[in-house]
Design a protein around this motif. Structure first.
Motif, PDB file in Angstrom:
ATOM      1  N   GLY A 107       0.821  -1.212   0.000  1.00  0.00           N
ATOM      2  CA  GLY A 107       0.000   0.000   0.000  1.00  0.00           C
ATOM      3  C   GLY A 107       0.850   1.256   0.000  1.00  0.00           C
ATOM      4  N   THR A 108       1.922   1.247   0.772  1.00  0.00           N
ATOM      5  CA  THR A 108       2.835   2.391   0.821  1.00  0.00           C
ATOM      6  C   THR A 108       3.486   2.621  -0.541  1.00  0.00           C
ATOM      7  OG1 THR A 108       3.246   2.071   3.181  1.00  0.00           O
ATOM      8  CG2 THR A 108       4.916   3.298   1.937  1.00  0.00           C
ATOM      9  N   TYR A 111       0.828   4.117  -2.941  1.00  0.00           N
ATOM     10  CA  TYR A 111       0.502   5.522  -2.691  1.00  0.00           C
ATOM     11  C   TYR A 111       1.693   6.429  -3.024  1.00  0.00           C
ATOM     12  CZ  TYR A 111      -4.246   5.935  -0.812  1.00  0.00           C
ATOM     13  OH  TYR A 111      -5.607   6.011  -0.661  1.00  0.00           O
ATOM     14  N   SER A 137      -5.916   0.780   7.290  1.00  0.00           N
ATOM     15  CA  SER A 137      -6.127   1.813   6.270  1.00  0.00           C
ATOM     16  C   SER A 137      -5.944   3.205   6.868  1.00  0.00           C
ATOM     17  CB  SER A 137      -7.521   1.659   5.652  1.00  0.00           C
ATOM     18  OG  SER A 137      -7.665   2.535   4.572  1.00  0.00           O
ATOM     19  N   LEU A 140      -2.242   3.870   7.177  1.00  0.00           N
ATOM     20  CA  LEU A 140      -1.650   4.156   5.868  1.00  0.00           C
ATOM     21  C   LEU A 140      -1.962   5.590   5.450  1.00  0.00           C
ATOM     22  CD1 LEU A 140      -0.237   3.271   3.214  1.00  0.00           C
ATOM     23  CD2 LEU A 140      -2.519   2.601   2.395  1.00  0.00           C
ATOM     24  N   ARG A 143      -0.156   8.223   7.482  1.00  0.00           N
ATOM     25  CA  ARG A 143       1.264   8.248   7.127  1.00  0.00           C
ATOM     26  C   ARG A 143       1.493   9.151   5.912  1.00  0.00           C
ATOM     27  NH1 ARG A 143       2.436   2.850   5.672  1.00  0.00           N
ATOM     28  NH2 ARG A 143       1.542   2.379   7.691  1.00  0.00           N
TER      29      ARG A 143
END
Length: 172
Positions: A107-108, A111, A137, A140, A143
């Motif tokens: 996910g990081t 994004y 979520s 994330l 962040r």
């Protein structure tokens, strides 16, 4: 996923990804409240969604694939926030990670690539709706600088119950 060290490539989504992306999304449709779609899609039904995310412009589709197998590990999108013209500088963003690839930084990576691609676009804000509870979520999004703005209570009904959606925004 067997290897924790799988090398991952993040790239624009292409038509050849349609079946794998549909399968990934359908997992979330069938098994989770993460999306409020309630019926699985065929790849043909998802084709307009894929085609609405070209390689340039404000509406992007980024795909994370294993370098060795090209297995799709996840994807991130930016999509129109609302259809009316004054919303044109706002996008809604989302990330879906394959069930076997969770908690590995996919996910990081997605994004990072998505927001880098959007940096040159005429965009002002990104919005994300997170079905509650959505701790991973939420972490994330925070962040990446998203701030909580409010919750729509019991806004969706799926699996015989109502779900809240917390909304977050980020300056672009």
């Amino acid at each position: 996923m067997s290897s924790e060290r799988t090398e991952v490539q993040v790239r624009p989504g292409v038509e050849a990804d349609l079946e794998a992306l549909t399968d990934l999304y359908n997992h979330y449709v069938r098994e989770t409240p993460i999306t409020f779609d309630t019926a699985a899609f065929t790849p043909e039904e998802r084709r307009p969604w894929l085609l609405s995310h070209p390689e340039d412009g404000p509406y992007r589709l980024k795909v994370a694939a294993a370098v060795d197998s090209q297995e799709i590990l996840g994807y991130a999108t930016s999509s129109p926030y609302r259809a009316k013209p004054a919303y044109a500088t706002s996008v809604e963003v989302t990330v879906y990670v394959a069930p076997g690839a969770a908690r590995r930084g996919i996910g990081t990576l997605l994004y990072e690539a998505l927001f880098e691609a959007l940096a040159g676009e005429d965009l002002h804000r990104a919005y994300a709706g997170i079905v509650q509870p959505g701790e991973a979520s939420t972490r994330l999004h925070e962040r990446f600088g998203f701030r909580y703005v409010g919750t729509y209570r019991e806004v969706g009904r799926k699996f015989g119950r109502y779900w809240d959606v917390a909304w977050y925004e980020k300056d672009l």
